[in-house]
Design a protein around this motif. Structure first.
Motif, PDB file in Angstrom:
ATOM      1  N   PHE A  85      -0.572   4.006  -1.370  1.00 12.46           N
ATOM      2  CA  PHE A  85      -0.885   3.820  -2.796  1.00 12.46           C
ATOM      3  C   PHE A  85      -2.108   2.905  -2.942  1.00 12.46           C
ATOM      4  CE2 PHE A  85       1.243   2.633  -7.146  1.00 12.46           C
ATOM      5  CZ  PHE A  85       0.357   3.465  -7.802  1.00 12.46           C
ATOM      6  N   VAL A  86      -2.144   1.841  -2.167  1.00 16.19           N
ATOM      7  CA  VAL A  86      -3.287   0.920  -2.221  1.00 16.19           C
ATOM      8  C   VAL A  86      -4.552   1.608  -1.721  1.00 16.19           C
ATOM      9  CG1 VAL A  86      -4.242  -1.259  -1.380  1.00 16.19           C
ATOM     10  CG2 VAL A  86      -1.846  -1.144  -2.049  1.00 16.19           C
ATOM     11  N   LEU A  87      -4.427   2.426  -0.688  1.00 19.22           N
ATOM     12  CA  LEU A  87      -5.601   3.164  -0.206  1.00 19.22           C
ATOM     13  C   LEU A  87      -6.139   4.102  -1.290  1.00 19.22           C
ATOM     14  CD1 LEU A  87      -4.670   4.143   3.482  1.00 19.22           C
ATOM     15  CD2 LEU A  87      -6.072   2.221   2.695  1.00 19.22           C
ATOM     16  N   ALA A  88      -5.232   4.697  -2.066  1.00 22.26           N
ATOM     17  CA  ALA A  88      -5.649   5.579  -3.167  1.00 22.26           C
ATOM     18  C   ALA A  88      -6.361   4.776  -4.261  1.00 22.26           C
ATOM     19  CB  ALA A  88      -4.440   6.314  -3.744  1.00 22.26           C
ATOM     20  N   ILE A  89      -5.861   3.578  -4.534  1.00 22.37           N
ATOM     21  CA  ILE A  89      -6.525   2.696  -5.519  1.00 22.37           C
ATOM     22  C   ILE A  89      -7.921   2.323  -5.010  1.00 22.37           C
ATOM     23  CG2 ILE A  89      -6.440   0.426  -6.648  1.00 22.37           C
ATOM     24  CD1 ILE A  89      -3.300   0.646  -6.360  1.00 22.37           C
ATOM     25  N   GLN A  90      -7.984   1.993  -3.726  1.00 24.96           N
ATOM     26  CA  GLN A  90      -9.264   1.602  -3.118  1.00 24.96           C
ATOM     27  C   GLN A  90     -10.280   2.742  -3.148  1.00 24.96           C
ATOM     28  OE1 GLN A  90      -9.286   0.754   1.162  1.00 24.96           O
ATOM     29  NE2 GLN A  90     -10.557  -1.038   0.760  1.00 24.96           N
ATOM     30  N   GLU A  91      -9.774   3.953  -2.935  1.00 23.50           N
ATOM     31  CA  GLU A  91     -10.648   5.137  -2.973  1.00 23.50           C
ATOM     32  C   GLU A  91     -11.337   5.258  -4.334  1.00 23.50           C
ATOM     33  OE1 GLU A  91      -9.745   9.839  -2.826  1.00 23.50           O
ATOM     34  OE2 GLU A  91      -8.627   8.664  -1.352  1.00 23.50           O
ATOM     35  N   ILE A  92     -10.609   4.916  -5.383  1.00 20.72           N
ATOM     36  CA  ILE A  92     -11.138   5.017  -6.745  1.00 20.72           C
ATOM     37  C   ILE A  92     -12.080   3.847  -7.062  1.00 20.72           C
ATOM     38  CG2 ILE A  92     -10.520   5.013  -9.210  1.00 20.72           C
ATOM     39  CD1 ILE A  92      -7.831   6.388  -8.267  1.00 20.72           C
ATOM     40  N   THR A  93     -11.696   2.642  -6.650  1.00 17.07           N
ATOM     41  CA  THR A  93     -12.503   1.452  -6.999  1.00 17.07           C
ATOM     42  C   THR A  93     -13.690   1.250  -6.071  1.00 17.07           C
ATOM     43  OG1 THR A  93     -11.157  -0.011  -5.605  1.00 17.07           O
ATOM     44  CG2 THR A  93     -10.465   0.259  -7.905  1.00 17.07           C
ATOM     45  N   GLY A  94     -13.558   1.743  -4.827  1.00 21.36           N
ATOM     46  CA  GLY A  94     -14.642   1.539  -3.866  1.00 21.36           C
ATOM     47  C   GLY A  94     -14.723   0.131  -3.300  1.00 21.36           C
ATOM     48  N   GLU A  95     -13.668  -0.665  -3.485  1.00 22.15           N
ATOM     49  CA  GLU A  95     -13.663  -2.033  -2.945  1.00 22.15           C
ATOM     50  C   GLU A  95     -13.692  -2.007  -1.414  1.00 22.15           C
ATOM     51  OE1 GLU A  95     -14.014  -4.706  -4.649  1.00 22.15           O
ATOM     52  OE2 GLU A  95     -13.682  -3.927  -6.666  1.00 22.15           O
ATOM     53  N   GLN A  96     -14.368  -3.003  -0.832  1.00 20.10           N
ATOM     54  CA  GLN A  96     -14.577  -3.033   0.619  1.00 20.10           C
ATOM     55  C   GLN A  96     -13.478  -3.784   1.389  1.00 20.10           C
ATOM     56  OE1 GLN A  96     -17.183  -1.216   2.145  1.00 20.10           O
ATOM     57  NE2 GLN A  96     -17.075  -0.461   0.034  1.00 20.10           N
ATOM     58  N   CYS A  97     -12.483  -4.266   0.692  1.00 19.37           N
ATOM     59  CA  CYS A  97     -11.395  -5.034   1.311  1.00 19.37           C
ATOM     60  C   CYS A  97     -10.710  -4.212   2.422  1.00 19.37           C
ATOM     61  CB  CYS A  97     -10.387  -5.378   0.209  1.00 19.37           C
ATOM     62  SG  CYS A  97      -8.903  -6.178   0.768  1.00 19.37           S
ATOM     63  N   GLU A  98     -10.366  -4.868   3.529  1.00 18.96           N
ATOM     64  CA  GLU A  98      -9.625  -4.195   4.606  1.00 18.96           C
ATOM     65  C   GLU A  98      -8.138  -4.170   4.256  1.00 18.96           C
ATOM     66  OE1 GLU A  98      -8.686  -4.532   9.415  1.00 18.96           O
ATOM     67  OE2 GLU A  98      -9.616  -6.220   8.367  1.00 18.96           O
ATOM     68  N   VAL A  99      -7.549  -2.967   4.222  1.00 16.08           N
ATOM     69  CA  VAL A  99      -6.140  -2.813   3.868  1.00 16.08           C
ATOM     70  C   VAL A  99      -5.353  -2.449   5.129  1.00 16.08           C
ATOM     71  CG1 VAL A  99      -4.473  -1.637   2.381  1.00 16.08           C
ATOM     72  CG2 VAL A  99      -6.791  -2.051   1.547  1.00 16.08           C
ATOM     73  N   LYS A 100      -4.371  -3.274   5.465  1.00 17.36           N
ATOM     74  CA  LYS A 100      -3.577  -3.049   6.678  1.00 17.36           C
ATOM     75  C   LYS A 100      -2.127  -2.765   6.304  1.00 17.36           C
ATOM     76  CE  LYS A 100      -5.541  -6.958   8.369  1.00 17.36           C
ATOM     77  NZ  LYS A 100      -5.809  -8.114   9.231  1.00 17.36           N
ATOM     78  N   GLY A 101      -1.526  -1.792   6.965  1.00 14.39           N
ATOM     79  CA  GLY A 101      -0.117  -1.480   6.749  1.00 14.39           C
ATOM     80  C   GLY A 101       0.777  -2.361   7.593  1.00 14.39           C
ATOM     81  N   ILE A 102       1.857  -2.866   6.987  1.00 14.14           N
ATOM     82  CA  ILE A 102       2.815  -3.718   7.711  1.00 14.14           C
ATOM     83  C   ILE A 102       4.244  -3.238   7.420  1.00 14.14           C
ATOM     84  CG2 ILE A 102       1.331  -5.776   7.731  1.00 14.14           C
ATOM     85  CD1 ILE A 102       3.162  -6.848   5.395  1.00 14.14           C
ATOM     86  N   PRO A 103       5.194  -3.511   8.319  1.00 14.56           N
ATOM     87  CA  PRO A 103       6.591  -3.156   8.041  1.00 14.56           C
ATOM     88  C   PRO A 103       7.206  -4.110   7.022  1.00 14.56           C
ATOM     89  CG  PRO A 103       6.436  -4.296  10.133  1.00 14.56           C
ATOM     90  CD  PRO A 103       5.021  -4.106   9.654  1.00 14.56           C
ATOM     91  N   SER A 104       8.235  -3.654   6.332  1.00 17.98           N
ATOM     92  CA  SER A 104       8.941  -4.496   5.350  1.00 17.98           C
ATOM     93  C   SER A 104       9.451  -5.784   5.983  1.00 17.98           C
ATOM     94  CB  SER A 104      10.132  -3.737   4.750  1.00 17.98           C
ATOM     95  OG  SER A 104       9.709  -2.568   4.110  1.00 17.98           O
ATOM     96  N   SER A 105       9.816  -5.696   7.259  1.00 19.12           N
ATOM     97  CA  SER A 105      10.345  -6.882   7.962  1.00 19.12           C
ATOM     98  C   SER A 105       9.323  -8.013   8.042  1.00 19.12           C
ATOM     99  CB  SER A 105      10.799  -6.491   9.367  1.00 19.12           C
ATOM    100  OG  SER A 105       9.716  -5.911  10.078  1.00 19.12           O
ATOM    101  N   ALA A 106       8.043  -7.668   7.939  1.00 18.07           N
ATOM    102  CA  ALA A 106       6.989  -8.690   7.998  1.00 18.07           C
ATOM    103  C   ALA A 106       6.705  -9.295   6.622  1.00 18.07           C
ATOM    104  CB  ALA A 106       5.704  -8.088   8.566  1.00 18.07           C
TER     105      ALA A 106
END
Length: 285
Positions: free
Chosen positions: A222-243
């Protein structure tokens, strides 16, 4: 002229109804905030409903602070369960139509296929438990109630995941987002339209229905889809719920099967990316 009462009028869904109501001038609209309809103060509730005398109630008000509900159990239960029972009782006694909004959090997340309305409920947090209690109470006192379960609601109004992530991507170089909770987002404007399609239909077929946008994604996607629209350069990393531990557990899988609402009411369900683009366009102004 029929009178529509919208509870929770200052929330995301209530705010979308304020916009949408302009397309339905045949109704007299009442938008009630917490002072006009006190879901947290049941002793006032009947009197408030009797003063308004609605023909249709769209119950968009709820206690939605999922983590806070773990420590505010009584308040969550009053708003999400006991107040719903009072409203449903009122609608039964006065022949009023009620659409009540519920949640995918009534499920425990152990499914691996999209959940239909018959799927077993087993809430794993207080919020989900109080919302399920509200469903059961409403149907027990008024079998003519219509309940819509939805998920991951966002809007251009209020505080929500989309607005928070958009802001954080501007403020930070990197973001960690949970990638093992699967479901589908719901644009509140689409949900409001679906509810009005039901209200406007000649047929009133009570029971439980599911509604969210189309798509099966994780919060990370979902965040990657938001980023695709905004074009923000922030690095988005996936993590498990346990983290990323939270006071309230979340269902790992709560994708809703929408086939019943589509078949019964001919509701059009937009793809989540199309709706996200619309919402982001409004946020850009």
């Amino acid at each position: 002229m029929q009178k529509i009462l919208v509870t929770g009028a200052t929330g995301q869904l209530g705010s979308e109804f304020k916009i949408l109501s302009k397309n339905y001038p045949q109704f007299d609209w009442i938008f009630a905030d917490r002072t006009q309809i006190s879901l947290d103060y049941i002793n006032k509730l009947i009197e408030q409903l009797e003063n308004i005398q609605p023909n249709i109630i769209l119950n968009c008000g709820a206690y939605t602070a999922v983590d806070k509900a773990e420590s505010e159990t009584e308040l969550a239960d009053v708003v999400n369960h006991r107040a719903v029972s009072v409203i449903a009782t009122y609608t039964k006694e006065h022949d009023v139509k009620l659409i009540h909004v519920s949640t995918d959090y009534v499920f425990d997340g152990t499914s691996s296929i999209a959940l239909n309305e018959e799927a077993l409920t087993n809430p794993i947090n207080v919020y989900g438990a109080t919302k399920r209690a509200g469903e059961l109470a409403a149907l027990a006192v008024n079998p003519d109630v219509l309940i819509i379960r939805t998920s991951w609601v966002y809007s251009s109004f209020g505080n929500n995941f989309v607005k928070t992530m958009s802001r954080l991507m501007q403020e930070r170089d990197s973001l960690n987002v949970v990638n093992d909770q699967i479901g589908s987002p719901t644009y509140a404007a689409d949900l409001a339209q679906a509810m009005m399609d039901i209200v406007s239909n000649e047929n009133w077929i009570p029971g439980i229905y599911n509604y969210s946008n189309e798509g099966e994604i994780s919060w990370y996607e979902f965040v990657l889809a938001i980023q695709e629209i905004t074009g923000e350069q922030c690095e988005v990393k996936g993590i498990p719920s346990s983290a990323y531990p939270t006071p309230a557990a979340r269902p790992a899988y709560s994708l809703l099967d929408k086939s019943k609402i589509i078949a019964t009411y001919g509701i059009e369900v937009p793809d989540y990316k199309e709706s996200l683009k619309k919402c982001m366009g409004l946020l850009k102004g």
